[in-house]
Design an enzyme around this catalytic site. Structure first.
Site, PDB file in Angstrom:
ATOM      1  N   LEU A  53       0.846  -1.229   0.046  1.00 23.31           N
ATOM      2  CA  LEU A  53      -0.125  -0.068   0.163  1.00 23.31           C
ATOM      3  C   LEU A  53       0.690   1.349   0.034  1.00 23.31           C
ATOM      4  O   LEU A  53       0.289   2.334  -0.198  1.00 23.31           O
ATOM      5  CB  LEU A  53      -0.758   0.077   1.215  1.00 23.31           C
ATOM      6  CG  LEU A  53      -1.600  -1.386   1.451  1.00 23.31           C
ATOM      7  CD1 LEU A  53      -2.548  -1.031   2.743  1.00 23.31           C
ATOM      8  CD2 LEU A  53      -2.613  -1.698   0.413  1.00 23.31           C
ATOM      9  N   TYR A 103       2.354  11.952 -11.432  1.00 23.50           N
ATOM     10  CA  TYR A 103       1.854  10.790 -10.455  1.00 23.50           C
ATOM     11  C   TYR A 103       1.410   9.689 -11.204  1.00 23.50           C
ATOM     12  O   TYR A 103       1.786   8.413 -10.823  1.00 23.50           O
ATOM     13  CB  TYR A 103       1.137  11.591  -9.550  1.00 23.50           C
ATOM     14  CG  TYR A 103       0.178  10.689  -8.589  1.00 23.50           C
ATOM     15  CD1 TYR A 103       0.615   9.774  -7.748  1.00 23.50           C
ATOM     16  CD2 TYR A 103      -1.182  10.278  -8.928  1.00 23.50           C
ATOM     17  CE1 TYR A 103       0.127   8.955  -6.919  1.00 23.50           C
ATOM     18  CE2 TYR A 103      -1.883   9.339  -8.160  1.00 23.50           C
ATOM     19  CZ  TYR A 103      -1.187   8.657  -7.058  1.00 23.50           C
ATOM     20  OH  TYR A 103      -1.653   8.065  -6.053  1.00 23.50           O
ATOM     21  N   LYS A 107       2.488   5.583 -10.869  1.00 25.42           N
ATOM     22  CA  LYS A 107       1.665   4.385 -10.589  1.00 25.42           C
ATOM     23  C   LYS A 107       1.591   3.492 -11.729  1.00 25.42           C
ATOM     24  O   LYS A 107       1.764   2.367 -11.367  1.00 25.42           O
ATOM     25  CB  LYS A 107       0.321   5.171 -10.355  1.00 25.42           C
ATOM     26  CG  LYS A 107       0.171   5.875  -9.032  1.00 25.42           C
ATOM     27  CD  LYS A 107       0.763   5.306  -7.937  1.00 25.42           C
ATOM     28  CE  LYS A 107      -0.171   4.297  -7.214  1.00 25.42           C
ATOM     29  NZ  LYS A 107       0.412   3.973  -6.017  1.00 25.42           N
ATOM     30  N   ASN A 132     -10.951   7.589  -5.869  1.00 24.71           N
ATOM     31  CA  ASN A 132     -11.048   8.374  -4.781  1.00 24.71           C
ATOM     32  C   ASN A 132     -11.636   7.869  -3.386  1.00 24.71           C
ATOM     33  O   ASN A 132     -12.607   7.700  -3.144  1.00 24.71           O
ATOM     34  CB  ASN A 132     -12.010   9.695  -4.795  1.00 24.71           C
ATOM     35  CG  ASN A 132     -11.234  10.498  -6.084  1.00 24.71           C
ATOM     36  OD1 ASN A 132     -10.122  11.068  -5.928  1.00 24.71           O
ATOM     37  ND2 ASN A 132     -11.996  10.512  -7.110  1.00 24.71           N
ATOM     38  N   PRO A 281     -43.390  11.987  39.718  1.00 20.32           N
ATOM     39  CA  PRO A 281     -44.366  11.344  40.598  1.00 20.32           C
ATOM     40  C   PRO A 281     -45.892  11.817  40.639  1.00 20.32           C
ATOM     41  O   PRO A 281     -46.253  12.937  40.875  1.00 20.32           O
ATOM     42  CB  PRO A 281     -43.900  10.987  41.922  1.00 20.32           C
ATOM     43  CG  PRO A 281     -42.399  11.045  41.601  1.00 20.32           C
ATOM     44  CD  PRO A 281     -42.268  12.256  40.737  1.00 20.32           C
ATOM     45  N   GLY A 282     -47.230  10.767  40.398  1.00 19.28           N
ATOM     46  CA  GLY A 282     -48.216  11.169  40.247  1.00 19.28           C
ATOM     47  C   GLY A 282     -48.867  12.159  39.284  1.00 19.28           C
ATOM     48  O   GLY A 282     -49.994  12.506  39.346  1.00 19.28           O
TER      49      GLY A 282
END
Length: 369
Positions: A53, A103, A107, A132, A281-282
């Site tokens: 890689l 580039y 490659k 990409n 409560p209630g």
């Protein structure tokens, strides 16, 4: 199995190594730019598979392209030959290899080395021309425009768009990892001379920017992106990975009074709205019914009594609920209903409604149970 990963500290390398370990592969030789080159001698002698890689994509000097993408690959293959190691080699190239730029040429030269290596040795080689890539652990202003946009939007930094109509071909890191594991097992996806990741996504640059900006606005509107769209789902996961570490949380507006509180949590146009109701409560809440709006109540803490009465009947139906036993109670249309806290502590109820609240059309009619 001993697995050699070059470029182990890179975006793709980090993700791959993490997933290899998830799958039980623990004998991993990690080679990075900082590693002593002598380690490569040992690794190329003992490895059973190579994920190559390592590469150069943003050097200060254009000459580094050829050295990093061709020169290092040449050294790697020479060492494998030296040790008569027939381990399969997977290399990550780029769609830029089709273009005549420094580039792309570097490659392409790396690809040709692999194909010639195969002809000389009959060793399996897998050459991937990747589009990409995006996903967690990518670097802004380096790996991908997605990383740059996510990083900047999450920090209120402007993003630059020269051509909003430019088409992007994107590939998500998890889809790459799934394909690489198939290659490791000897079943890569092959198209002609090359291997490929079968799942990619196309989007215009301007649309990408607007979508990522909308992720930031989701917190304000309490909305959730459409996860049925595969690209949106993957981009949203990527965006969250770029949140500043002091910005993981955000406040909700709590509507509080002497009875407790009511807080909207999230809303979606197609899946409705989720809220959290807290009753002292209630206290009794509700005593209303709906024509079309329907709800689901889930008590997660405390003790409550949910009461129903069809509006044209005198019969009252009761369901006792508790956080000790999680169960969902559907609230059908045409029934006036209420929820009473019959315990000694706060009653906490998660409430889902099939539609987001609309002040102009609340579909709520108050009638005592």
């Amino acid at each position: 199995m001993n697995i050699l990963v070059t470029g182990a500290n890179g975006f793709l390398g980090k993700n791959l190594i993490a997933e290899l370990r998830n799958k039980g592969y623990n004998d991993i030789f990690e080679f990075t730019r900082e590693s002593d080159f002598s380690l490569l001698e040992k690794y190329t002698e003992e490895c059973d598979f190579v994920f190559h890689l390592a590469g150069v994509n943003r050097p200060k000097d254009e000459n580094e392209f050829m050295e990093g993408n061709f020169g290092f690959t040449s050294k790697l293959l020479s060492l494998l030959k030296k040790h008569n190691n027939t381990a399969p080699v997977l290399i990550t190239s780029s769609i830029q290899a089709e273009k005549d730029n420094p580039y792309g040429r570097s490659k392409k030269a790396g690809e040709d080395l692999l194909f010639n290596y195969y002809k000389e040795t009959d060793v399996k080689v897998y050459v991937y021309r990747l589009p990409n890539l995006f996903g967690k652990w990518s670097k802004p202003n380096y790996n991908t425009v997605v990383a740059t946009f996510c990083h900047n939007v999450a920090r209120d930094i402007d993003i630059q768009i020269n051509n909003p109509d430019a088409e992007l071909n994107l590939c998500y890191i998890d889809d790459v990892l799934e394909e690489f594991l198939r290659a490791l097992e000897g079943t890569p996806t092959i198209q002609g001379d090359y291997c490929k990741v079968p799942i990619t996504h196309n989007i215009k640059l301007g649309e990408l920017a607007e979508l990522i900006k909308s992720f930031k606005e989701n917190r304000i509107h309490l909305s959730i992106p459409n996860m049925e769209n595969a690209l949106t789902k993957k981009l949203y996961s990527t965006y969250l990975s770029f949140l500043p570490e002091d910005k993981f949380s955000y406040d909700l507006k709590m509507n509080c009074d002497h009875r407790g509180s009511f807080t909207e949590f999230m809303r979606t146009p197609e899946r409705g709205q989720v809220s959290v109701n807290v009753s002292k409560p209630g206290i009794t809440k509700g005593n209303h019914w709906h024509h079309t709006k329907n709800e689901k109540f889930l008590v997660v803490s405390g003790e409550g009594l949910i009461r129903f009465r069809k509006i044209d009947s005198d019969e009252v139906i009761e369901y006792r609920v508790s956080g000790e036993k999680l169960q969902v109670v559907d609230i059908p249309t045409g029934y006036t209903h209420s929820i009473v806290n019959v315990g000694e502590n706060d009653l906490v109820t998660v409430m889902w409604a099939n539609e987001c609240f609309d002040q102009e059309k609340p579909d709520t009619y108050f009638v005592e149970v």
